[in-house]
Design a protein around this motif. Structure first.
Motif, PDB file in Angstrom:
ATOM      1  N   ALA A  71      14.105 -70.266  13.043  1.00  0.00           N
ATOM      2  CA  ALA A  71      15.123 -70.090  14.254  1.00  0.00           C
ATOM      3  C   ALA A  71      15.572 -71.452  14.561  1.00  0.00           C
ATOM      4  O   ALA A  71      16.936 -71.633  14.556  1.00  0.00           O
ATOM      5  CB  ALA A  71      14.311 -69.201  14.892  1.00  0.00           C
ATOM      6  N   ILE A  75      19.099 -64.271  17.132  1.00  0.00           N
ATOM      7  CA  ILE A  75      17.851 -64.006  16.150  1.00  0.00           C
ATOM      8  C   ILE A  75      16.919 -63.372  17.386  1.00  0.00           C
ATOM      9  O   ILE A  75      16.105 -62.562  16.672  1.00  0.00           O
ATOM     10  CB  ILE A  75      17.484 -65.417  15.628  1.00  0.00           C
ATOM     11  N   LEU A 125      11.323 -64.511  17.773  1.00  0.00           N
ATOM     12  CA  LEU A 125      11.370 -65.881  17.976  1.00  0.00           C
ATOM     13  C   LEU A 125       9.802 -66.459  18.067  1.00  0.00           C
ATOM     14  O   LEU A 125       9.749 -67.726  18.085  1.00  0.00           O
ATOM     15  CB  LEU A 125      12.050 -66.540  19.297  1.00  0.00           C
ATOM     16  N   ILE A 178      19.098 -62.608   9.133  1.00  0.00           N
ATOM     17  CA  ILE A 178      18.316 -62.508  10.451  1.00  0.00           C
ATOM     18  C   ILE A 178      17.479 -61.034   9.987  1.00  0.00           C
ATOM     19  O   ILE A 178      16.328 -60.925  10.518  1.00  0.00           O
ATOM     20  CB  ILE A 178      19.271 -62.530  11.479  1.00  0.00           C
TER      21      ILE A 178
END
Length: 288
Positions: A172, A153, A159, A251
């Motif tokens: 995530a 990810i 993130l 994603i």
């Protein structure tokens, strides 16, 4: 660094190595450490997670006064057998809130993948292990799975809430926890990736709108949401429910959504809940 879940799936199919080992070997190569050293380092991470739960103190409140005691409230109701969702989900919620609160109260936590989403992975793994009796080694392997998902990810999207909204943090973390939980119950790499996709899909578009710019409201309670979502996603996967959109494409969709988000709902403390009348009043009061 592995940049696609499909690569892990293909490697597992070719070599027979499980998801966790593929991630471990990639990490060992990247960090120039041997497997034993890597495994013990991950064990230390697990201990830090369990310690963050054990260290919880319901009497602590954050400096702002906005956070404190929520996890204890769930614990009390769970132990009284009054939770609608039952004991396991109650324990998941309880731990997620406790660890999220501990972060807000400046206690030691594990960013998994971020401080704002620190309660999700430990809540799922610890609560399920308590009920199902998984060993410490089992949980260490599950953390490799979680780390592998988080790594992909991070490579394909982001993130940080400032970059992609809370979908990049709680989303995530939920994907990581869902995949890790699926691995504990024997899911192969395809199933693990599917669970991650289901979890992330459910949280696409989630804004990062912290009241007063603090990682407290609504962040702590979103940890509980992400943790419960992870359990649901793992259960759906293990029952044979498939994501119609491939995991890597999910994603990628998160990345696109994050890029299209208004800056006011990307950790600026301006829009969303932070921009409500009450949110503004809280912010002004704290600044005073």
């Amino acid at each position: 660094m592995i940049d696609a879940l499909k690569n892990i799936i293909e490697t597992e199919q070719k070599t027979g190595k499980p998801f966790w080992q593929i991630v471990q070997e990639d990490s060992c190569t990247e960090n120039a450490v041997d497997p034993e050293e890597s495994f013990e380092a991950m064990r230390a991470t697990l201990k830090a997670m369990t310690d963050s739960v054990a260290d919880y103190d319901a009497g602590r409140t954050s400096a702002s006064g906005l956070v404190g005691g929520e996890g204890a409230k769930i614990e009390k109701r769970r132990k009284a057998g009054k939770l609608i969702c039952g004991d396991l989900m109650g324990r998941v919620m309880e731990i997620a809130l406790k660890v999220g609160e501990s972060n807000a109260c400046m206690r030691r936590i594990v960013a998994a993948p971020t401080a704002g989403s620190c309660g999700v992975v430990p809540a799922v793994l610890i609560a399920v292990a308590e009920q199902a009796g998984f060993t410490e080694d089992d949980l260490v392997k599950a953390l490799y799975v979680a780390g592998g998902i988080g790594g992909v990810i991070g490579e394909r999207a982001f993130l940080a809430g400032a970059a992609g909204g809370c979908q990049a943090e709680i989303g995530a973390a939920s994907a990581m926890a869902a995949g890790a939980l699926t691995s504990l119950y024997g899911g192969d790499a395809a199933a693990i990736a599917n669970a991650a996709a289901l979890a992330l899909k459910g949280l696409l578009g989630l804004s990062c709108d912290p009241v007063a710019g603090l990682v407290e409201v609504p962040c702590v309670k979103r940890n509980a949401l992400g943790a419960v979502n992870a359990v649901i996603s793992a259960d759906m996967t293990l029952a044979g429910v498939k994501s119609q959109i491939p995991p890597d494409e999910v994603i990628d969709a998160m990345r696109t959504i994050g890029k299209n988000m208004d800056p006011d709902i990307k950790e600026t403390g301006i829009g969303g809940l932070a921009g409500t009348e009450t949110g503004k009043a809280i912010s002004q009061k704290i600044k005073l």
